[in-house]
Design a protein around this motif. Structure first.
Motif, short mmCIF file in Angstrom:
data_model
loop_
_atom_site.label_atom_id
_atom_site.label_comp_id
_atom_site.label_asym_id
_atom_site.label_seq_id
_atom_site.Cartn_x
_atom_site.Cartn_y
_atom_site.Cartn_z
N ILE A 130 1.16 0.97 9.19
CA ILE A 130 1.29 2.04 8.21
C ILE A 130 0.08 2.95 8.37
CG2 ILE A 130 1.52 2.60 5.75
CD1 ILE A 130 3.83 0.82 6.92
N CYS A 135 -0.59 5.15 3.39
CA CYS A 135 -0.82 3.77 2.94
C CYS A 135 -0.46 3.51 1.47
CB CYS A 135 -2.25 3.33 3.23
SG CYS A 135 -3.50 4.08 2.18
N THR A 138 5.11 3.65 -1.45
CA THR A 138 5.78 2.41 -1.86
C THR A 138 7.00 2.09 -1.02
OG1 THR A 138 4.95 2.68 -4.10
CG2 THR A 138 6.82 1.19 -3.81
N LEU A 141 6.09 1.03 2.55
CA LEU A 141 5.51 -0.32 2.57
C LEU A 141 6.58 -1.39 2.35
CD1 LEU A 141 2.33 0.58 0.52
CD2 LEU A 141 2.31 -0.26 2.88
N ILE A 151 2.49 -6.62 9.14
CA ILE A 151 2.25 -5.26 8.71
C ILE A 151 0.76 -4.98 8.75
CG2 ILE A 151 2.60 -3.55 6.88
CD1 ILE A 151 5.23 -4.83 8.08
N ILE A 153 -1.86 -2.34 7.62
CA ILE A 153 -2.04 -1.18 6.75
C ILE A 153 -3.40 -0.56 7.07
CG2 ILE A 153 -2.08 -0.33 4.39
CD1 ILE A 153 -0.71 -3.00 3.55
N PRO A 167 -1.72 -1.40 -2.06
CA PRO A 167 -0.74 -1.42 -0.97
C PRO A 167 -0.46 -2.84 -0.46
CG PRO A 167 -2.53 0.12 -0.46
CD PRO A 167 -2.86 -0.52 -1.76
N LYS A 170 2.05 -4.36 -2.72
CA LYS A 170 3.39 -3.80 -2.54
C LYS A 170 4.12 -4.54 -1.41
CE LYS A 170 2.28 0.85 -4.21
NZ LYS A 170 2.19 2.28 -3.87
N VAL A 171 3.41 -4.83 -0.33
CA VAL A 171 4.01 -5.55 0.79
C VAL A 171 4.33 -6.99 0.36
CG1 VAL A 171 3.63 -6.43 3.14
CG2 VAL A 171 2.94 -4.09 2.54
N ILE A 179 0.04 -9.75 6.56
CA ILE A 179 -0.60 -8.45 6.37
C ILE A 179 -1.98 -8.42 7.01
CG2 ILE A 179 -1.42 -6.79 4.63
CD1 ILE A 179 0.52 -8.32 2.66
#
Length: 182
Positions: A130, A135, A138, A141, A151, A153, A167, A170-171, A179
Motif C-alpha cells: 500500500i 495508507c 480503508t 486496505l 500486506i 503498508i 491502518p 484496518k487490515v 502485515i
C-alpha cells in the motif's frame, strides 16, 4: 477510537508467522532484527531488464545471507506529470512479475492503488504494498487484506509513527494479520 484503545485492540489479534523463501532457504520476518532487503526497479520497463535486475539482487542477497523480496511496480499511478511513463501494460507487467516469482523462486512485491487491483495483482505476487499516500484508504486496505497475501503498508509522511496503528488495525479487522510496515 483513541490511539491507546487502538493499540489495545491490535494486541487481541493472533500474529501469524511471516515467512519468505529465497531459493531453498526460508526466512522468518516476524519482528526480525535482521536486515532484510526489499529492492528492485521502480517500475517494470521490460522483461529482460526486470529479470536481470531480479537475478542480480537474488545473487547479492544469497551471498550476504539476507532475506530478499523483489519489488517492482506493474503500474505507476503516482506520477507528477500525466505524460510520464507509467507501464508497459498491466497484464504484461504482472505476467513478468509472476514469472520472476516462479522461475527465480523469490518472493515478489508490487504496489496497488485501487480495490480492484488487489485481487488481480494477488494472483502474481506474494506481497501487496500500500503506497504511503494511500495508507489510510480503508477500502484499499480491506481489499488487500481479503486476498490473504502479506500486506506491506508504507508509512505516510503525514502520519506519526503511533498513527500507523490505525491502518494496521484496518487490515487486521478485515481478517489478515500478515502485515509489514515500512
Amino acid at each position: 477510537m483513541t490511539k491507546q484503545a487502538a493499540k489495545a485492540e491490535s494486541h487481541k489479534y493472533h500474529k501469524p508467522e511471516i515467512n519468505i523463501k529465497n531459493g531453498s532457504k526460508n526466512f522468518n520476518l516476524n519482528n526480525t532484527k535482521q536486515l532484510f532487503l526489499i529492492a528492485g526497479p521502480c517500475v517494470v520497463e521490460s522483461e529482460k531488464l526486470t529479470f536481470e535486475t531480479a537475478q542480480r539482487l537474488k545473487a547479492i542477497a544469497q551471498k550476504l545471507d539476507i532475506p530478499f523480496i523483489f519489488k517492482a511496480s506493474y503500474k505507476k499511478a503516482n506520477r507528477t506529470s500525466g505524460t510520464s511513463f507509467r507501464s508497459i501494460g498491466v497484464v504484461e507487467s504482472l505476467t513478468i512479475l509472476g514469472n520472476i516469482r516462479e522461475k527465480l523462486k523469490i518472493p515478489v512485491l508490487t504496489d496497488i492503488h485501487s480495490e480492484v487491483e488487489a485481487e488481480i495483482a494477488a494472483e502474481f505476487v506474494d506481497v501487496l504494498q500500500i503506497p504511503a499516500f494511500l495508507c489510510r484508504q480503508t477500502e484499499l486496505l480491506e481489499s488487500a487484506a481479503e486476498t490473504g497475501k502479506i500486506i506491506n503498508i508504507k508509512k505516510g509522511q503525514f502520519l506519526s509513527p503511533d498513527d500507523m496503528i490505525f491502518p494496521i488495525n484496518k487490515v487486521k479487522e478485515a481478517g489478515n494479520n500478515k502485515i509489514m510496515v515500512t
